[in-house]
Design a protein around this motif. Structure first.
Motif, PDB file in Angstrom:
ATOM      1  N   TRP A 142       0.848  -1.209   0.000  1.00 42.43           N
ATOM      2  CA  TRP A 142       0.000   0.000   0.000  1.00 42.43           C
ATOM      3  C   TRP A 142       0.880   1.255   0.000  1.00 42.43           C
ATOM      4  O   TRP A 142       0.645   2.197  -0.753  1.00 42.43           O
ATOM      5  CB  TRP A 142      -0.917  -0.013   1.232  1.00 42.43           C
ATOM      6  CG  TRP A 142      -1.993   1.016   1.191  1.00 42.43           C
ATOM      7  CD1 TRP A 142      -3.220   0.878   0.614  1.00 42.43           C
ATOM      8  CD2 TRP A 142      -1.938   2.345   1.727  1.00 42.43           C
ATOM      9  NE1 TRP A 142      -3.936   2.037   0.771  1.00 42.43           N
ATOM     10  CE2 TRP A 142      -3.182   2.946   1.438  1.00 42.43           C
ATOM     11  CE3 TRP A 142      -0.977   3.068   2.407  1.00 42.43           C
ATOM     12  CZ2 TRP A 142      -3.475   4.256   1.820  1.00 42.43           C
ATOM     13  CZ3 TRP A 142      -1.264   4.375   2.785  1.00 42.43           C
ATOM     14  CH2 TRP A 142      -2.505   4.946   2.491  1.00 42.43           C
ATOM     15  N   VAL A 143       1.905   1.229   0.839  1.00 39.93           N
ATOM     16  CA  VAL A 143       2.793   2.392   0.938  1.00 39.93           C
ATOM     17  C   VAL A 143       3.529   2.609  -0.389  1.00 39.93           C
ATOM     18  O   VAL A 143       3.667   3.741  -0.860  1.00 39.93           O
ATOM     19  CB  VAL A 143       3.784   2.197   2.109  1.00 39.93           C
ATOM     20  CG1 VAL A 143       4.885   3.228   2.064  1.00 39.93           C
ATOM     21  CG2 VAL A 143       3.050   2.282   3.431  1.00 39.93           C
ATOM     22  N   VAL A 144       3.974   1.508  -1.006  1.00 44.60           N
ATOM     23  CA  VAL A 144       4.716   1.652  -2.268  1.00 44.60           C
ATOM     24  C   VAL A 144       3.792   2.210  -3.354  1.00 44.60           C
ATOM     25  O   VAL A 144       4.193   3.101  -4.111  1.00 44.60           O
ATOM     26  CB  VAL A 144       5.329   0.298  -2.691  1.00 44.60           C
ATOM     27  CG1 VAL A 144       5.890   0.388  -4.102  1.00 44.60           C
ATOM     28  CG2 VAL A 144       6.417  -0.108  -1.721  1.00 44.60           C
ATOM     29  N   ALA A 181       1.166   4.052  -2.859  1.00 40.64           N
ATOM     30  CA  ALA A 181       0.937   5.456  -2.504  1.00 40.64           C
ATOM     31  C   ALA A 181       2.118   6.294  -2.983  1.00 40.64           C
ATOM     32  O   ALA A 181       1.943   7.380  -3.556  1.00 40.64           O
ATOM     33  CB  ALA A 181       0.758   5.602  -0.997  1.00 40.64           C
TER      34      ALA A 181
END
Lengths: 321, 547
Positions: A269-271, A273
């Motif tokens: 998810w962070v990547v 984002a």
């Protein structure tokens, strides 16, 4: 609950059929690429200012001779037929076991690949120029299917108690959708990077025009495809993670516990984002952002393979011996 | 997220003439660092750092997940483990460096989002900006010819745009009248909601960690527990939880059932419990996997199950037989083969301490003297026992597992093996000194967990807001449309130049072409009929020079 073996065997047979159809689709996409643009190249040789011409950007089937277009259409038909039998694999698995057909890693991965094929097919029907990406999407699809059949296969069977929840339909379905869409997005970014490198080499003079890469859509179009699919996939993935947290709260006593699968879902998810931010930030736009997207796909695949098969956590539903 | 950060003013270009005061210099330095921290580029780097920082948490065993695995890692890597431990690598998600990364990220986020929120509120109250000088330079533009005059043509455009929910403003400039319109303010609102909800989510999460607790306990059928830290086998509590904050809740386990499919896949685990305040009769309820007990503020989960074999121990000194039982932990969930220990330090004044190391098979098969389990259901329960006599070392102060005998006591010679046997129900192992151990039966136990997390409802609310904001941000389009009329070159009409600027959504061209077509249709519907349309009258997209 007993397993209907006839239906289970039908499902397994359809798996082989869909791998066959996808392989034929790859051959047809290859033929479309290999025989496409020939006339254009010939014209370039004749033309006086050939060297000064900007790199030929394929305009789609309109610019292609009918024989080549037929290859493209045949490839699309094979892809769609393959997707139908592929859907049949899951349908008959589900009927044989009387449950949703994503209860183990074999079924999950099969469903992810189906979503990838369907998203690509939808995009390629709407934008024919994207069919030139076909071989680069369908070849990994065939490889993935073969690997799934060889290494992840699990007999049709009932669900373990922990998976008997209506959240299975919500959480796993959206995770499959998100993963399949990110798959297409990641492949597009890989193609974008290859195309950029190739163009740079041509500009340097270390490579020549006429490679298969020249028959891809223009870099900007591939990049846009990657971005738009990621934009589509990101809310779905967000939803899948939230639904997973809600399920975890009723199944494991906490909504988030940094179980390896949760950790890697968070990392993914962070990547993604970061990818969506990078796409609009000076200095990252283009190449940098595309690399982030490729890393995102790597994280997704790692999360599927490593976390299910090597690490031990609560998501141990692989069913792989 | 798909919207670029608002352009920041470049750092002050020319040095001030006089040397600024120290306070001024510190302020400038602060502003410079603040800008650097809140720049989008920094946010991307911090996002990457966050992803990287989470990786060791999934590759190394974590104390929050399994103390046992961490202990095993320490045993396997005696030199490396302490070094990793000093770097908090077994507590990644509560480590200061992980917190540093996400706190910096959130500060950067707040620093980026708050000015944007202020700007957005200003934008909501101010009309759309004036039209750019050259509309044909915009990404999408078209020239429309009409017989209407300036004002009437703009009237038509305004009406069409208002129907499409644009905010429209008309201005009179030196170059003549012009029109600006904008819609899609919710896109930026979605962006703000998304980012601010992430902050809310973090705060709710932190609150839950500070005021939440959970405890686990093994309960044998017929037994129970009350909510208090002394009663739990293991518990963890946030720093702000006081022992007497715990809600007065007692749970009794009446019955546990496990059901299996034909191929022995577990199909359901359920526990019939009774819950209520201390000393109350209690309310009956059945809980199971995916189906916890939810009371106000607390949840009780069924997290596992197992068998507790029962033994009768008869000592040779003629004392009445002693009934003992101990939960054995399952080592293989598919056959429920379990291991455990029974420790009897007080059998009598002149009796040595007795310990039984045991292996329980709910459906046992003995092959070559080795007992194995082939079925998780208790069809043919058997135990394999090794009996030890001597000194258990329970009062040495060294912590011992309840489920195993301290191997050190055996190595030291304080405990000696005195017999072993595989026992079916009713069978007896007699030790050399005459002590008899009879396997009399088994109970089932359930692992229950009580959790209290006051933050989780807020986390859910924030997560839903994150998703709503994300959808608004990614699916809505922010669109600006400008129009400026000029007199047609031949006279007797107007050329209307229309341009549009879109953020998000992509494929702006097609949509603009549609809008231009509809404007053209509306203009020609309004224009007075004319006998002979001049060349290029209402033709699509004529090349029109702009002033």
């Amino acid at each position: 609950m007993t397993v209907d073996t006839t239906l289970a065997e039908l499902s397994d047979a359809l798996f082989s059929v869909s791998v066959g159809l996808y392989s034929l689709a790859v051959v047809a996409f290859c033929a479309q690429l290999a025989f496409g643009r020939r006339p254009a190249a010939a014209r370039e040789l004749v033309g006086a200012g050939a060297a000064a011409e900007p790199p030929a950007a394929p305009e789609g089937p309109a610019a292609e001779p009918p024989a080549v277009r037929r290859y493209g259409i045949a490839a699309m038909v094979l892809t769609v037929l393959g997707a139908l039998t592929h859907a049949g694999v899951l349908l008959f698995r589900g009927l044989a076991t009387d449950r949703l057909p994503w209860g183990n890693m074999y079924e999950f991965a099969t469903a992810v690949v189906l979503v990838a094929v369907v998203s690509f097919a939808v995009l390629a029907v709407r934008r024919p120029v994207l069919r030139h990406l076909g071989v680069f999407v369908m070849a990994p699809v065939v490889l993935a299917m073969v690997a799934i059949g060889l290494f992840l296969y699990a007999e049709a069977g009932p669900l373990v108690a922990a998976l008997r929840s209506s959240w299975l339909a919500v959480h796993v379905t959206t995770a499959i959708l998100g993963f399949g869409i990110f798959f297409v997005s990641g492949i597009a970014s890989v193609m974008y990077l290859l195309r950029l490198r190739h163009d740079a080499r041509v500009a340097e003079g270390t490579a020549e025009r006429g490679s298969l890469l020249d028959r891809l859509p223009a870099p900007a179009a591939i990049d846009r495809l990657a971005h738009r699919t990621a934009v589509f996939g990101f809310p779905i993935w967000t939803f899948a993670v939230i639904a997973g947290a809600i399920w975890a709260e009723s199944a494991w006593g906490r909504f988030w516990g940094w179980d390896p699968k949760e950790t890697w879902a968070f990392i993914a998810w962070v990547v993604y984002a970061a990818y969506l931010h990078a796409r609009t930030t000076a200095g990252w736009r283009g190449k940098g952002a595309a690399w982030v997207n490729v890393v995102g796909l790597g994280v997704m695949v790692f999360n599927l393979l490593y976390v299910n098969m090597v690490s031990t956590g609560l998501h141990s539903y692989a069913g792989v011996e | 997220m798909t919207v670029t950060a608002p352009p920041r003013e470049a750092a002050a270009p020319s040095p001030p003439p006089a040397r600024p005061s120290a306070g001024r210099r510190a302020w400038n330095l602060w502003v410079r660092w603040w800008r650097r921290l809140t720049a989008m580029r920094t946010a991307i780097i911090l996002l990457f750092l966050l992803a990287l920082a989470a990786i060791p948490g999934s590759l190394l065993p974590q104390r929050s997940l399994s103390q046992t695995n961490v202990a095993r890692y320490f045993a396997d890597h005696p030199t490396l483990a302490p070094v990793l431990d000093r770097l908090y690598l077994f507590d990644v998600f509560s480590s200061p460096w992980f917190a540093a990364v996400y706190l910096l990220l959130f500060i950067s986020l707040v620093g980026c989002v708050l000015p944007r929120a202020a700007e957005h509120f200003r934008a909501l109250r101010t009309p759309p900006p004036p039209a750019p000088r050259n509309l044909l330079r915009l990404p999408d533009s078209a020239g429309l010819q009409t017989r209407l005059d300036d004002a009437a043509a703009l009237d038509v455009v305004e009406e069409e745009l208002r129907v499409r929910r644009f905010r429209v403003v008309r201005r009179q400039t030196a170059a003549g009248p012009e029109l600006s319109a904008e819609k899609g303010y919710l896109k930026e609102a979605g962006n703000l909601v998304f980012h601010l909800s992430l902050v809310a989510l973090l705060l709710a999460l932190a609150g839950g960690k500070l005021w939440g607790y959970e405890g686990s306990v093994l309960v044998v059928e017929g037994g129970g527990f009350c909510n208090s830290f002394q009663n739990y086998d293991t518990y963890s509590a946030g720093p702000l939880v006081e022992g007497n904050d715990l809600s007065p809740l007692c749970v009794d386990l009446e019955d546990f059932q496990a059901e299996y499919e034909e191929n022995l896949t577990a199909s359901s685990f359920t526990a019939d419990i009774r819950y209520g305040g201390p000393g109350e009769e209690g309310t009956p309820q059945t809980i199971g996997v995916n189906d916890p007990l939810r009371t106000e503020g607390d949840r009780v989960y069924l997290t596992g199950h197992g068998y507790a074999p029962r033994f009768t121990v008869t000592t040779p000194d003629g004392q009445p037989p002693l009934d003992v039982s101990a939960p054995f932990l399952p080592t293989n969930p598919s056959t429920m083969a379990s291991e455990g220990a029974v420790k009897l330090p007080d059998l009598g004044a002149d009796q040595p301490q007795l310990a039984l190391q045991g292996f329980f098979a709910p459906t046992g098969v003995v092959q070559g003297g080795i007992l194995t389990s082939i079925d998780p259901r208790p069809l043919e329960p058997q135990v394999a026992l090794i009996a030890y006599q001597g000194y258990l070392g329970l009062d040495t102060g060294r912590p011992q597992s309840v489920y195993a005998i301290d191997q050190e006591q055996i190595a030291r010679g304080a405990l000696n093996e005195v017999g072993s046997a595989n026992l079916a129900l009713g069978e007896t192992l007699t030790l050399p000194d005459g002590t008899a151990i009879t396997f009399t039966g088994y109970d089932e136990f359930a692992a229950l967990q009580l959790s209290h997390d006051p933050g989780q409802v807020w986390v859910l609310g924030a997560a839903i807001a994150v998703l709503v904001g994300l959808l608004g941000m990614l699916l809505l389009r922010r669109e600006r449309v400008f129009a400026r009329p000029t007199a047609a070159p031949g006279g007797g009409g107007t050329v209307l130049t229309v341009g549009s600027l879109t953020r998000g959504g992509g494929e702006g061209g097609e949509r603009f072409a549609g809008l231009a077509d509809e404007l053209r249709a509306a203009l020609s519907a309004r224009a007075p009929a004319r006998p002979t349309p001049p060349a290029g009258g209402v033709s699509p997209d004529p090349e029109v020079p702009t002033p």
